[in-house]
Design a protein around this motif. Structure first.
Motif, PDB file in Angstrom:
ATOM      1  N   GLU A 158       4.014   0.251   6.914  1.00  0.00           N
ATOM      2  CA  GLU A 158       3.884   0.661   7.580  1.00  0.00           C
ATOM      3  C   GLU A 158       2.981  -0.317   8.210  1.00  0.00           C
ATOM      4  O   GLU A 158       3.437  -1.405   8.638  1.00  0.00           O
ATOM      5  CB  GLU A 158       2.086   0.227   6.561  1.00  0.00           C
ATOM      6  CG  GLU A 158       1.569   1.071   5.861  1.00  0.00           C
ATOM      7  CD  GLU A 158       0.728   2.233   5.888  1.00  0.00           C
ATOM      8  OE1 GLU A 158       0.213   2.111   6.547  1.00  0.00           O
ATOM      9  OE2 GLU A 158       0.815   2.811   4.931  1.00  0.00           O
ATOM     10  N   HIS A 159       2.592   0.107   9.739  1.00  0.00           N
ATOM     11  CA  HIS A 159       2.248  -0.705  11.257  1.00  0.00           C
ATOM     12  C   HIS A 159       0.728  -0.234  11.605  1.00  0.00           C
ATOM     13  O   HIS A 159       0.215   0.124  11.412  1.00  0.00           O
ATOM     14  CB  HIS A 159       2.709   0.318  12.259  1.00  0.00           C
ATOM     15  CG  HIS A 159       4.698   0.582  12.370  1.00  0.00           C
ATOM     16  ND1 HIS A 159       5.106   1.374  10.874  1.00  0.00           N
ATOM     17  CD2 HIS A 159       5.415   0.249  12.948  1.00  0.00           C
ATOM     18  CE1 HIS A 159       5.949   1.161  11.878  1.00  0.00           C
ATOM     19  NE2 HIS A 159       6.318   0.834  12.768  1.00  0.00           N
ATOM     20  N   ILE A 160       0.046  -1.926  11.307  1.00  0.00           N
ATOM     21  CA  ILE A 160      -1.485  -2.360  11.692  1.00  0.00           C
ATOM     22  C   ILE A 160      -1.068  -3.378  12.969  1.00  0.00           C
ATOM     23  O   ILE A 160      -0.633  -4.193  12.904  1.00  0.00           O
ATOM     24  CB  ILE A 160      -1.423  -2.750  10.145  1.00  0.00           C
ATOM     25  CG1 ILE A 160      -1.577  -2.198   9.053  1.00  0.00           C
ATOM     26  CG2 ILE A 160      -3.196  -3.285  11.006  1.00  0.00           C
ATOM     27  CD1 ILE A 160      -2.796  -0.543   9.487  1.00  0.00           C
ATOM     28  N   HIS A 193      -2.163   2.410  14.484  1.00  0.00           N
ATOM     29  CA  HIS A 193      -1.688   2.403  13.575  1.00  0.00           C
ATOM     30  C   HIS A 193       0.049   3.416  13.412  1.00  0.00           C
ATOM     31  O   HIS A 193      -0.510   3.845  14.614  1.00  0.00           O
ATOM     32  CB  HIS A 193      -1.518   2.567  11.751  1.00  0.00           C
ATOM     33  CG  HIS A 193      -2.388   4.140  11.549  1.00  0.00           C
ATOM     34  ND1 HIS A 193      -2.160   4.418  10.475  1.00  0.00           N
ATOM     35  CD2 HIS A 193      -3.359   5.243  12.503  1.00  0.00           C
ATOM     36  CE1 HIS A 193      -2.596   5.305   9.986  1.00  0.00           C
ATOM     37  NE2 HIS A 193      -3.597   6.044  11.919  1.00  0.00           N
ATOM     38  N   GLU A 195       1.893   7.235  12.882  1.00  0.00           N
ATOM     39  CA  GLU A 195       1.669   7.600  12.017  1.00  0.00           C
ATOM     40  C   GLU A 195       2.595   8.990  12.641  1.00  0.00           C
ATOM     41  O   GLU A 195       2.762   9.411  13.543  1.00  0.00           O
ATOM     42  CB  GLU A 195       0.011   8.590  11.985  1.00  0.00           C
ATOM     43  CG  GLU A 195      -0.355   9.907  11.237  1.00  0.00           C
ATOM     44  CD  GLU A 195      -1.603   9.601  11.270  1.00  0.00           C
ATOM     45  OE1 GLU A 195      -2.458  10.756  11.144  1.00  0.00           O
ATOM     46  OE2 GLU A 195      -2.946   9.469  11.200  1.00  0.00           O
ATOM     47  N   LEU A 202      -7.299   3.453  15.352  1.00  0.00           N
ATOM     48  CA  LEU A 202      -7.481   3.291  13.787  1.00  0.00           C
ATOM     49  C   LEU A 202      -9.224   3.192  13.581  1.00  0.00           C
ATOM     50  O   LEU A 202     -10.167   3.910  13.184  1.00  0.00           O
ATOM     51  CB  LEU A 202      -6.836   2.862  13.047  1.00  0.00           C
ATOM     52  CG  LEU A 202      -6.813   3.204  11.281  1.00  0.00           C
ATOM     53  CD1 LEU A 202      -6.269   4.157  10.867  1.00  0.00           C
ATOM     54  CD2 LEU A 202      -5.748   1.574  10.796  1.00  0.00           C
ATOM     55  N   MET A 215      -7.520  -6.533   9.349  1.00  0.00           N
ATOM     56  CA  MET A 215      -6.132  -6.495   8.840  1.00  0.00           C
ATOM     57  C   MET A 215      -5.390  -7.006   7.264  1.00  0.00           C
ATOM     58  O   MET A 215      -4.414  -6.075   7.385  1.00  0.00           O
ATOM     59  CB  MET A 215      -4.953  -7.163  10.570  1.00  0.00           C
ATOM     60  CG  MET A 215      -5.642  -6.652  11.299  1.00  0.00           C
ATOM     61  SD  MET A 215      -4.489  -7.412  13.310  1.00  0.00           S
ATOM     62  CE  MET A 215      -2.581  -7.258  12.802  1.00  0.00           C
ATOM     63  N   ARG A 222      -3.945  -0.360   1.897  1.00  0.00           N
ATOM     64  CA  ARG A 222      -2.253   0.568   1.943  1.00  0.00           C
ATOM     65  C   ARG A 222      -1.135  -0.390   1.295  1.00  0.00           C
ATOM     66  O   ARG A 222      -0.421   0.941   0.651  1.00  0.00           O
ATOM     67  CB  ARG A 222      -2.406   0.396   3.513  1.00  0.00           C
ATOM     68  CG  ARG A 222      -2.790   1.174   4.331  1.00  0.00           C
ATOM     69  CD  ARG A 222      -2.638   1.097   5.513  1.00  0.00           C
ATOM     70  NE  ARG A 222      -3.494   2.000   6.140  1.00  0.00           N
ATOM     71  CZ  ARG A 222      -3.577   3.085   7.626  1.00  0.00           C
ATOM     72  NH1 ARG A 222      -2.271   2.947   8.207  1.00  0.00           N
ATOM     73  NH2 ARG A 222      -4.835   3.570   7.990  1.00  0.00           N
ATOM     74  N   ALA A 277       1.596  -7.465  15.473  1.00  0.00           N
ATOM     75  CA  ALA A 277       1.755  -6.262  14.723  1.00  0.00           C
ATOM     76  C   ALA A 277       1.927  -6.884  13.166  1.00  0.00           C
ATOM     77  O   ALA A 277       2.898  -8.156  13.593  1.00  0.00           O
ATOM     78  CB  ALA A 277       3.136  -5.150  15.207  1.00  0.00           C
ATOM     79  N   ASN A 282       3.882   0.407   1.677  1.00  0.00           N
ATOM     80  CA  ASN A 282       3.273   1.066   1.379  1.00  0.00           C
ATOM     81  C   ASN A 282       3.335   1.177  -0.736  1.00  0.00           C
ATOM     82  O   ASN A 282       2.905   2.396  -1.231  1.00  0.00           O
ATOM     83  CB  ASN A 282       2.134   1.891   1.906  1.00  0.00           C
ATOM     84  CG  ASN A 282       3.475   3.075   2.240  1.00  0.00           C
ATOM     85  OD1 ASN A 282       4.172   3.341   1.685  1.00  0.00           O
ATOM     86  ND2 ASN A 282       2.469   3.789   2.768  1.00  0.00           N
TER      87      ASN A 282
END
Length: 286
Positions: A158-160, A193, A195, A202, A215, A222, A277, A282
């Motif tokens: 996952e990248h947030i 994020h 995808e 987002l 965050m 997730r 970041a 997940n």
């Protein structure tokens, strides 16, 4: 013979990581003030961020076919297995170039154990995939085991992240002009994020305190098994906030293994100074 792991500079790993795990690295190119620099070798990220704050627009270009062919050929000739774990194909043509060179080298060396993997990841999220593969390689895992594990971690990464100014992503063709204009106009903090390898907006948040809390909420929604996995935080000349986020994660989830790195010049030239970041799995850590 042990499997060699190869990455490119967009993984935002440190030289310490490259040395510890004997990782091969090829550089993307950063263009600034009509000069070219090898990312991760010839220019510091801080130089890029200071230039962007002055209004300059650095550009980047992918790894050259010649670089890939040279490296791939040398490993094929020496019969050492090589796994190149690549930056998302949606963000750079580097993967496609590497794939072409892989096929070309295999025409000459059909028995070569050589594989190129599209992570659909970027920055330290991509770097965490590389680190897991490199750990396995160092411990003597097989070619097939490493490829399988790299694909698993890439698929579940996952990248947030957030940026200070969407204008930088717009200039680099990463978000639409409308999205950039609205974000700048309202002085809001966007959360984006990744995808299927692409950068996707987002949410929009007002205020930096709310941003970090959100965050963490997204991480909780997730992710899973945080106490047992390696978490990544990358920042674009914003270490204080990165360390604050790390402390919040440790307090909330009991995570001990958090890697903090600066976003490198190639990724930073698109994201801009102030970017923050967060990267995690997940699914269960393997």
């Amino acid at each position: 013979m042990t499997v060699k792991i190869m990455t490119d500079s967009a993984s935002d790993l440190s030289k310490e990581h490259y040395n510890e795990f004997d990782i091969e690295m090829v550089s993307l190119t950063v263009h600034l003030d009509e000069k070219e620099y090898a990312d991760g070798k010839e220019i510091q990220p801080k130089t890029i961020y200071d230039a962007m704050r002055e209004g300059k627009s650095p550009k980047t270009s992918q790894v050259s076919p010649e670089s890939f062919k040279s490296v791939f050929t040398s490993y094929a000739e020496s019969k050492q297995p090589l796994v190149y774990i690549a930056l998302s194909s949606e963000l750079s043509g580097t993967y496609q170039t590497a794939k072409m060179m892989e096929q070309e080298v295999k025409e000459t060396y059909p028995d070569a154990q050589l594989q190129v993997i599209d992570t659909k990841c970027a920055s330290l999220g991509y770097g965490l995939v590389v680190l897991r593969a490199a750990e396995l390689a160092k411990n003597g895992a097989s070619f097939e085991e490493i490829v399988e594990m790299a694909k698993y971690h890439a698929n579940h990464m996952e990248h947030i992240f957030t940026v200070d100014d969407l204008e930088y992503l717009y200039r680099g063709g990463r978000v639409s002009k409308t999205a950039a204009f609205v974000g700048t106009l309202l002085k809001i903090k966007p959360i984006l994020h990744v995808e299927d390898g692409k950068l996707v907006p987002l949410e929009k948040i007002r205020g930096s305190k709310k941003l970090l809390n959100r965050m963490l909420e997204l991480m909780e929604e997730r992710g899973t098994d945080f106490s047992n996995q390696r978490i990544g935080i990358s920042h674009a000349d914003n270490l204080e906030t990165a360390e604050k986020l790390a402390t919040m994660i440790k307090e909330k989830f009991g995570t001990e293994n958090i890697v903090i790195e600066m976003v490198g010049s190639a990724i930073g030239a698109h994201a801009g100074p102030g970017t923050l970041a967060l990267f995690f799995l997940n699914s269960d850590y393997k």
